[in-house]
Design a protein around this motif. Structure first.
Motif, short mmCIF file in Angstrom:
data_model
loop_
_atom_site.label_atom_id
_atom_site.label_comp_id
_atom_site.label_asym_id
_atom_site.label_seq_id
_atom_site.Cartn_x
_atom_site.Cartn_y
_atom_site.Cartn_z
N ARG A 1 -91.87 -56.28 1.89
CA ARG A 1 -90.42 -56.42 1.97
C ARG A 1 -89.90 -55.49 3.07
O ARG A 1 -90.41 -54.39 3.24
N LYS A 2 -88.92 -55.93 3.81
CA LYS A 2 -88.34 -55.10 4.87
C LYS A 2 -87.67 -53.89 4.25
O LYS A 2 -87.08 -53.97 3.16
N ARG A 3 -87.73 -52.75 4.95
CA ARG A 3 -87.15 -51.50 4.46
C ARG A 3 -86.08 -51.04 5.44
O ARG A 3 -86.40 -50.58 6.54
N VAL A 4 -84.82 -51.19 5.05
CA VAL A 4 -83.69 -50.78 5.88
C VAL A 4 -83.19 -49.43 5.37
O VAL A 4 -82.83 -49.30 4.19
N VAL A 5 -83.15 -48.43 6.24
CA VAL A 5 -82.63 -47.11 5.88
C VAL A 5 -81.31 -46.89 6.60
O VAL A 5 -81.24 -47.05 7.83
N VAL A 6 -80.27 -46.54 5.85
CA VAL A 6 -79.00 -46.12 6.45
C VAL A 6 -78.94 -44.61 6.32
O VAL A 6 -78.88 -44.07 5.20
N LEU A 7 -78.98 -43.91 7.44
CA LEU A 7 -79.05 -42.44 7.44
C LEU A 7 -77.68 -41.88 7.82
O LEU A 7 -77.21 -42.05 8.94
N HIS A 8 -77.06 -41.18 6.87
CA HIS A 8 -75.70 -40.66 7.06
C HIS A 8 -75.69 -39.23 7.57
O HIS A 8 -74.68 -38.78 8.11
N GLU A 9 -76.75 -38.48 7.34
CA GLU A 9 -76.86 -37.09 7.81
C GLU A 9 -78.32 -36.83 8.18
O GLU A 9 -79.23 -37.49 7.68
N TRP A 10 -78.53 -35.83 9.02
CA TRP A 10 -79.90 -35.41 9.30
C TRP A 10 -79.99 -33.90 9.50
O TRP A 10 -80.40 -33.18 8.61
N GLN A 11 -79.57 -33.40 10.63
CA GLN A 11 -79.74 -31.99 10.92
C GLN A 11 -78.96 -31.11 9.96
O GLN A 11 -79.34 -29.97 9.68
N ALA A 12 -77.85 -31.63 9.43
CA ALA A 12 -77.04 -30.85 8.50
C ALA A 12 -77.72 -30.67 7.14
O ALA A 12 -77.31 -29.81 6.35
N LEU A 13 -78.76 -31.46 6.87
CA LEU A 13 -79.47 -31.35 5.61
C LEU A 13 -80.37 -30.13 5.60
O LEU A 13 -80.93 -29.74 6.64
N ASP A 14 -80.54 -29.53 4.43
CA ASP A 14 -81.55 -28.49 4.27
C ASP A 14 -82.91 -29.06 4.66
O ASP A 14 -83.23 -30.23 4.40
N TRP A 15 -83.75 -28.24 5.29
CA TRP A 15 -85.04 -28.74 5.79
C TRP A 15 -85.90 -29.34 4.69
O TRP A 15 -86.66 -30.28 4.93
N LYS A 16 -85.75 -28.83 3.47
CA LYS A 16 -86.55 -29.36 2.35
C LYS A 16 -86.12 -30.79 2.03
O LYS A 16 -86.95 -31.62 1.66
N ARG A 17 -84.85 -31.08 2.17
CA ARG A 17 -84.38 -32.44 1.93
C ARG A 17 -84.87 -33.38 3.04
O ARG A 17 -85.23 -34.53 2.78
N ARG A 18 -84.87 -32.89 4.28
CA ARG A 18 -85.40 -33.72 5.36
C ARG A 18 -86.88 -34.01 5.15
O ARG A 18 -87.35 -35.12 5.41
N LEU A 19 -87.60 -33.00 4.66
CA LEU A 19 -89.03 -33.18 4.41
C LEU A 19 -89.26 -34.26 3.36
O LEU A 19 -90.17 -35.09 3.49
N VAL A 20 -88.43 -34.28 2.32
CA VAL A 20 -88.56 -35.29 1.27
C VAL A 20 -88.26 -36.69 1.81
O VAL A 20 -88.89 -37.68 1.39
N LEU A 21 -87.33 -36.79 2.76
CA LEU A 21 -86.95 -38.10 3.29
C LEU A 21 -87.95 -38.64 4.32
O LEU A 21 -87.99 -39.85 4.57
N MET A 22 -88.73 -37.77 4.91
CA MET A 22 -89.60 -38.19 6.01
C MET A 22 -90.55 -39.33 5.67
O MET A 22 -90.71 -40.27 6.47
N PRO A 23 -91.21 -39.34 4.50
CA PRO A 23 -92.10 -40.47 4.21
C PRO A 23 -91.37 -41.81 4.20
O PRO A 23 -91.92 -42.83 4.65
N VAL A 24 -90.14 -41.82 3.71
CA VAL A 24 -89.37 -43.07 3.70
C VAL A 24 -89.02 -43.48 5.13
O VAL A 24 -89.08 -44.66 5.48
N MET A 25 -88.66 -42.48 5.95
CA MET A 25 -88.35 -42.80 7.35
C MET A 25 -89.57 -43.39 8.06
O MET A 25 -89.45 -44.31 8.86
N LEU A 26 -90.75 -42.88 7.74
CA LEU A 26 -91.98 -43.39 8.35
C LEU A 26 -92.27 -44.83 7.92
O LEU A 26 -92.89 -45.59 8.66
N LEU A 27 -91.84 -45.18 6.71
CA LEU A 27 -92.09 -46.53 6.19
C LEU A 27 -90.98 -47.52 6.54
O LEU A 27 -91.09 -48.70 6.23
N ALA A 28 -89.91 -47.04 7.17
CA ALA A 28 -88.74 -47.89 7.44
C ALA A 28 -89.06 -48.99 8.44
O ALA A 28 -89.79 -48.78 9.42
N SER A 29 -88.50 -50.17 8.20
CA SER A 29 -88.58 -51.26 9.17
C SER A 29 -87.49 -51.11 10.23
O SER A 29 -87.67 -51.49 11.39
N SER A 30 -86.35 -50.57 9.82
CA SER A 30 -85.24 -50.33 10.74
C SER A 30 -84.40 -49.19 10.18
O SER A 30 -84.40 -48.92 8.96
#
Length: 357
Positions: A84-113
């Motif tokens: 199934r296609k994986r669409v990620v809508v990202l509303h923040e990035w650098q403003a997030l605590d680094w631990k939250r960015r780390l948690v999101l990274m696997p999903v970003m790697l799996l994103a289709s767009s």
């Protein structure tokens, strides 16, 4: 061509943040082609839900997912395995605590767009190492206001208390949205103090609540208000459940005021909502010239002076001047219905283009 169907991931939160509201509204706007699915570890339920759709949509960061650190990756992995296609809508990035960015990274790697809420967020992500191994299918999606004016207002104790202050001759400065340090919400306290020092009777209302889980933010906020001599003039409403009650509070505000560290950006849905209230909004201008190029509603509100821009690096004194000027010139109302319909058509088109990836 057959229209795509979607599974939109949401949280179980009852007090929704702007990102959560966007996810739920997007599901509504997609109509019968979209289903909401609460994030969790129910593999059977997830597989069953995925079997009937073409693509899934994630929105990050959702406050209600803070304690569910693994579930987004689990859902993205299952969607990937089921093709199934994986669409990620990202509303923040650098403003997030680094631990939250780390948690999101696997999903970003799996994103289709990936759809970004503003060009600034796209640039922040592009500068991070994970960008090099994430899909290059990317777009900027215009973020809508997180609420719209209702047909009728519902006054409550909070709006009535503000009305009493206004009847006593007090100028009410407002800010709508969550309260947190990187938004510079405390700058409004300094602006109010500057007006008070000039002899103006001012009150400040923050229509929203403090971001949970951030150490000492509420204590520090009120300590600053106390040190500025305006503690008894500050109202924090906390979470307000309905648009009817929210806009009843907005009705008592004379001028909304924001002073962002990066200037106005397109992802500030709270500023859009305030701009649709019929009350003037004073905010510092975007730092980059193309910040609002993709967002027709923002541009229209600025053209009609519903949103009034000051210099990006404006100080409290400059903002105080702008607030006084704005409160003597009523902000024109625009016809929100047509503009919002146009905006949501643009949003759906961008997200759906990602779903076709």
């Amino acid at each position: 061509m057959t229209e795509k169907t979607y599974l939109v991931f949401v949280s179980s939160a009852t007090e929704t943040c702007g990102v959560e509201s966007f996810a739920r509204l997007l599901a509504d706007r997609l109509g019968p082609r979209a289903e909401r699915h609460e994030l969790g570890f129910d593999l059977f339920g997830l597989v069953k839900a995925l079997s009937g759709v073409d693509a899934v949509i994630f929105n990050f960061p959702v406050v209600g997912w803070k304690k569910k650190l693994v579930e987004p990756t689990f859902a993205a992995l299952v969607a990937w395995l089921m093709r199934r296609k994986r669409v990620v809508v990202l509303h923040e990035w650098q403003a997030l605590d680094w631990k939250r960015r780390l948690v999101l990274m696997p999903v970003m790697l799996l994103a289709s767009s990936v759809c970004f809420s503003a060009p600034e967020i796209a640039d922040e992500f592009a500068a991070s190492p994970v960008s090099n191994v994430t899909t290059k299918r990317r777009a900027i999606v215009p973020v809508p206001p997180n609420l719209v004016p209702p047909a009728t207002l519902q006054p409550g104790s909070r709006s009535q208390a503000l009305e009493q202050q206004k009847q006593a001759g007090r100028l009410i400065i407002g800010q709508f949205g969550s309260i947190y340090p990187k938004k510079q919400s405390t700058e409004v306290l300094a602006i109010a103090a500057a007006l008070l020092a000039r002899g103006h009777d001012v009150g400040i209302v923050f229509v929203g609540s403090f971001i949970k889980g951030m150490d000492n933010i509420e204590r520090d906020f009120f300590e600053l208000a106390r040190s500025l001599g305006i503690r008894d003039r500050v109202t924090v409403t906390g979470y307000v459940a309905t648009n009817a009650e929210l806009f009843a509070i907005f009705e008592q505000v004379d001028v909304f005021c924001y002073l962002f560290p990066e200037g106005l950006t397109a992802r500030r849905g709270s500023v859009l909502a305030a701009g649709l209230s019929g009350k003037p909004v004073v905010v510092n201008a975007p730092r980059r010239g193309d910040a609002l190029a993709h967002h027709g509603l923002f541009r229209r509100l600025i053209e009609h002076k519903a949103i009034q821009l000051v210099a990006t690096d404006a100080d409290a004194a400059t903002m105080a001047d702008a607030v006084l000027e704005a409160c003597h010139a009523a902000a024109p109302r625009i016809e929100a219905g047509t503009e919002l319909q146009r905006l949501w058509s643009e949003i759906v088109a961008v997200v759906e283009d990602g779903g076709q990836a």
